[in-house]
Motif scaffolding. Structure first.
Motif, short mmCIF file in Angstrom:
data_model
loop_
_atom_site.label_atom_id
_atom_site.label_comp_id
_atom_site.label_asym_id
_atom_site.label_seq_id
_atom_site.Cartn_x
_atom_site.Cartn_y
_atom_site.Cartn_z
N LEU A 18 2.22 -2.44 -11.29
CA LEU A 18 0.79 -2.23 -11.05
C LEU A 18 0.52 -1.96 -9.57
CD1 LEU A 18 -0.79 -5.00 -13.32
CD2 LEU A 18 -0.92 -2.53 -13.66
N GLU A 104 -7.80 -1.39 -11.28
CA GLU A 104 -6.43 -1.87 -11.06
C GLU A 104 -6.39 -3.03 -10.06
OE1 GLU A 104 -3.73 1.20 -10.08
OE2 GLU A 104 -3.99 2.27 -11.99
N ILE A 108 -4.76 -6.58 -10.94
CA ILE A 108 -3.71 -7.17 -10.09
C ILE A 108 -4.09 -8.59 -9.70
CG2 ILE A 108 -2.65 -7.02 -7.80
CD1 ILE A 108 -2.69 -3.96 -8.19
#
Length: 325
Positions: A18, A104, A108
Motif C-alpha cells: 500500500l 489510500e 494505511i
C-alpha cells in the motif's frame, strides 16, 4: 509460537505494498501538479498577449494592418482556449489522484493501527507462553533423570522432525499423524497400553482413542413419518364412507327383490363397488345374457294355439252331431 506472527507478517507485507502504491501515485500527483502550474502560467501569458493585440487595434490606420492584427488576435484566442482545455483536463486528473491518495492514506493508517494492536496482543501471548514453557522446562528437569535416556533422545528427535508433534492418537485403526492404516494386531497392542509403541510410518508415539458410535435413528424417523400420515386420515370419515356404501347396496337389493328378479353374487359385488351408471349397464347385460326366458315365452304361445285348435275341433264335432239329429 511460530504460528503467531504469520497473520502479522501478511498484514505487514500488505502495508508495504500500500505504501509503495501511495508513493507512486504521489509522484504522479506531483507531476500533474507541476504541469497544471505550467499551464496556468501559459494561460496567463496567452491572455496578456491577446489583450495587448486587442489594445493595438485602436492605433491602426490601414485595412491591411487591421486584417493582420485581427488574424493575430484570433490565433492568440485559439491558443488561449486550447491551453484552457488542457488546464481543465489536468486539473480534473489532479483532483482524482488527490482523492485516491486520501483514500489510500486512510487505509494505511487503519492498517498501521491493526498491526500495532496485533503486535501488542502477540507480545502479551508470547510472554504467557514463555512462562508456560519455563514451567514445563522445570518439570522436565525433575522428570528427565527418571526416564530412559535413549527414549528421551529419540522423542526429542521426533519432535524436531515432526514440527513439535510427537504423540498422536489412533482412531479406527488409523494413525492421526500420517493417516496410514495400521494392522489390527498392532492396534490391539496399542489398546492394551503395556508398552511405548512408535508408528512404523511416521515414528510418532501412539495411543489408542475410543470413538463413540452413533446410534442410527432411521427406524424412529420412519415410525414418526407413518404416524404423521395416519394423522391426516380421520377414522370417523372412513367409517361413514363404509356405512354409505353398505346402505347403497341394501337399497339396490331391496328394489330388485320387489321386481322379482334374482341377482347373482358376483353382480352384488359389482353393484357395491361400481357407480350407479355402471350398475344399470350390468343389469342390461344380464337381461341379454338369459335367452331361456324368451324360449319359455315361445313354448307358452304354442300351447295356447294347440288348445285353441282343440276347442275349435270340439265345436265342429258338436255342430255335426246337431245336424245329424
Amino acid at each position: 509460537m511460530k504460528e503467531l506472527p504469520h497473520t502479522l507478517t501478511a498484514k505487514k507485507e500488505m502495508l508495504v505494498r500500500l505504501k509503495e502504491d501511495f508513493l507512486q501515485k504521489n509522484q504522479r500527483y506531483e507531476q500533474v501538479k507541476s504541469k497544471v502550474k505550467e499551464l496556468r502560467e501559459q494561460l496567463a501569458e496567452a491572455e496578456q498577449k491577446r489583450a495587448e493585440l486587442e489594445a493595438r487595434m485602436e492605433f491602426l490606420q490601414t485595412q491591411r494592418e487591421f486584417e493582420a492584427q485581427d488574424k493575430e488576435i484570433r490565433m492568440a484566442a485559439e491558443k488561449e482556449q486550447q491551453i484552457r482545455r488542457d488546464l481543465q483536463r489536468e486539473e480534473s486528473r489532479m483532483e482524482e489522484i488527490k482523492q485516491e491518495l486520501e483514500r489510500e492514506r486512510l487505509l494505511i493508517e487503519e492498517q498501521e493501527k491493526e498491526i500495532s494492536k496485533e503486535e501488542e496482543a502477540i507480545q502479551s501471548s508470547l510472554q504467557e507462553k514463555m512462562k508456560v514453557l519455563e514451567e514445563l522446562k522445570r518439570e522436565e528437569e525433575k522428570i528427565g533423570p527418571l526416564l530412559d535416556p535413549d527414549m528421551v533422545f529419540k522423542f526429542s528427535r521426533i519432535i524436531q522432525s515432526k514440527e513439535g508433534v510427537g504423540i498422536v492418537p489412533v482412531i479406527k485403526d488409523v494413525c492421526q499423524g500420517c493417516f496410514m492404516l495400521l494392522p489390527r494386531e498392532f492396534v490391539n497392542r496399542i489398546r492394551r497400553g503395556e508398552e511405548i509403541i512408535f508408528c512404523p510410518h511416521c515414528s510418532r508415539i501412539l495411543f489408542f482413542q475410543e470413538v463413540p458410535e452413533e446410534v442410527p435413528q432411521v427406524e424412529e424417523e420412519e415410525e414418526e413419518s407413518f404416524g404423521e400420515l395416519s394423522d391426516l386420515v380421520d377414522e370417523d370419515e372412513l367409517f361413514e364412507d363404509d356405512l354409505i356404501d353398505d346402505e347403497d347396496s341394501i337399497d339396490f337389493l331391496g328394489e330388485e327383490e320387489e321386481e322379482g328378479e334374482t341377482i347373482a353374487p358376483s353382480t352384488l359385488l359389482k353393484h357395491k363397488e361400481a357407480p350407479e351408471e355402471e350398475i344399470e349397464e350390468d343389469l342390461d347385460e344380464e337381461d341379454l345374457d338369459h335367452p331361456l326366458e324368451e324360449e319359455d315365452i315361445d313354448i307358452e304361445d304354442e300351447v295356447d294355439e294347440l288348445e285353441e285348435e282343440e276347442e275349435e275341433e270340439e265345436i265342429d264335432e258338436d255342430i255335426d252331431e246337431y245336424d245329424e239329429d
